[in-house]
Design a protein around this motif. Structure first.
Motif, mmCIF file in Angstrom:
data_model
loop_
_atom_site.group_PDB
_atom_site.id
_atom_site.type_symbol
_atom_site.label_atom_id
_atom_site.label_comp_id
_atom_site.label_asym_id
_atom_site.label_seq_id
_atom_site.Cartn_x
_atom_site.Cartn_y
_atom_site.Cartn_z
ATOM 1 N N PHE A 39 0.820 -1.215 0.000
ATOM 2 C CA PHE A 39 0.000 0.000 0.000
ATOM 3 C C PHE A 39 0.860 1.274 0.000
ATOM 4 O O PHE A 39 0.304 2.369 0.053
ATOM 5 N N LYS A 94 -0.736 8.777 -3.715
ATOM 6 C CA LYS A 94 -1.604 7.982 -2.836
ATOM 7 C C LYS A 94 -3.078 8.303 -3.023
ATOM 8 O O LYS A 94 -3.939 7.513 -2.658
ATOM 9 N N LEU A 97 -5.582 5.852 -4.590
ATOM 10 C CA LEU A 97 -6.266 4.819 -3.809
ATOM 11 C C LEU A 97 -7.651 5.333 -3.413
ATOM 12 O O LEU A 97 -7.775 6.396 -2.817
ATOM 13 N N VAL A 102 -10.097 -0.060 -3.770
ATOM 14 C CA VAL A 102 -9.398 -0.994 -2.879
ATOM 15 C C VAL A 102 -10.333 -2.132 -2.483
ATOM 16 O O VAL A 102 -9.942 -3.307 -2.470
#
Length: 269
Positions: A39, A94, A97, A102
């Motif tokens: 992640f 990021k 995401l 997800v």
């Protein structure tokens, strides 16, 4: 039903990725079909520790955005048939995401695997939140120093309030503590917190204590999870932690200063 485990901490550099690789590999060695998901979008280290960095073609973000299928992005480990890696992107932010994206990937992985190990970035930003949001269990990694333990305590607060389980009023994420870079000699001289001190501060179950060891650095540089080094103290400690994770009652080792035998005292070593 797949079990989703997040490996997390508040502070960087405590050994989360080393732990994710070792725990995931240990589960696969015991016959469980396991996938490691990175992640840490933008930095990406899990593929290096696993020795598959040259084989990354598609990544986690490619799958979320529909540029590649999950099967295209999954990298099969060369040493274990039931171990796979889903790498993070080095070029995206990021913010790529999303909860929906997800969740879709996690659900697809859950249909194929027994264990999903989520390697979280440090801190409390979006990548860390996404890594913990869907977790069933959390392994909180900390070093035996005050700042690291304090940051881990903050992460425990987030785990209990910011997860899907918390939002839906379900049973809380099961939390356990993994203490890394532990050196009993430095504990005796007051340079490090003792295991009991850390347990008292965080008040969660102790999963394992990983001794300070050159084997960890050597394994990382070679792209081999340290749990494969069964002769090393760190490899043995991670193996014990995997057994405890699976419910075995295994005594903790490497907590005391090792007393030298007569030959070691005479000839050094």
């Amino acid at each position: 039903m797949a079990k989703i485990i997040v490996v997390t901490s508040g502070k960087g550099g405590v050994g989360k990725t080393t732990t994710s690789a070792a725990i995931g590999t240990g589960l696969a060695m015991r016959g469980h079909r396991t996938v490691l998901v990175d992640f840490d979008v933008g930095l990406r280290n899990l593929d290096l520790i696993m020795g598959c960095e040259r084989r990354v073609v598609y990544d986690f973000i490619n799958v979320i955005q529909g540029d590649a299928s999950l099967n295209q992005a999954l990298i099969k480990d060369k040493r274990l048939d039931n171990l796979y890696v889903l790498a993070a992107s080095q070029t995206r932010d990021k913010d790529a995401l999303s909860v929906e994206g997800v969740e879709r990937v996690i659900n697809d992985l859950a249909a194929q695997f027994d264990f999903i190990i989520c390697d979280s970035p440090a801190g409390i930003e979006k990548g860390a939140h996404m890594a913990m949001y869907f977790a069933d269990e959390a392994i909180v990694v900390t070093n035996p120093e005050v700042s690291s333990v304090r940051d881990s305590d903050r992460m425990l607060g987030l785990l209990s309030s910011k997860s899907r389980r918390a939002e839906q009023g379900l049973e809380p994420i099961r939390e356990s503590l993994l203490l890394t870079r532990y050196n009993p000699t430095r504990v005796e001289t007051g340079e490090m917190l003792a295991v009991t001190d850390v347990e008292e501060i965080l008040s969660i179950k102790l999963l394992g204590v990983i001794p300070e060891s050159q084997a960890v650095l050597k394994a990382s540089n070679q792209g081999v999870p340290v749990i494969f080094d069964a002769e090393s103290d760190a490899g043995q400690a991670y193996s014990d932690a995997v057994d405890r994770l699976l419910g075995a009652d295994v005594p903790h080792r490497f907590l005391e200063v090792q007393k030298k035998g007569i030959l070691q005292r005479l000839f050094g070593g």
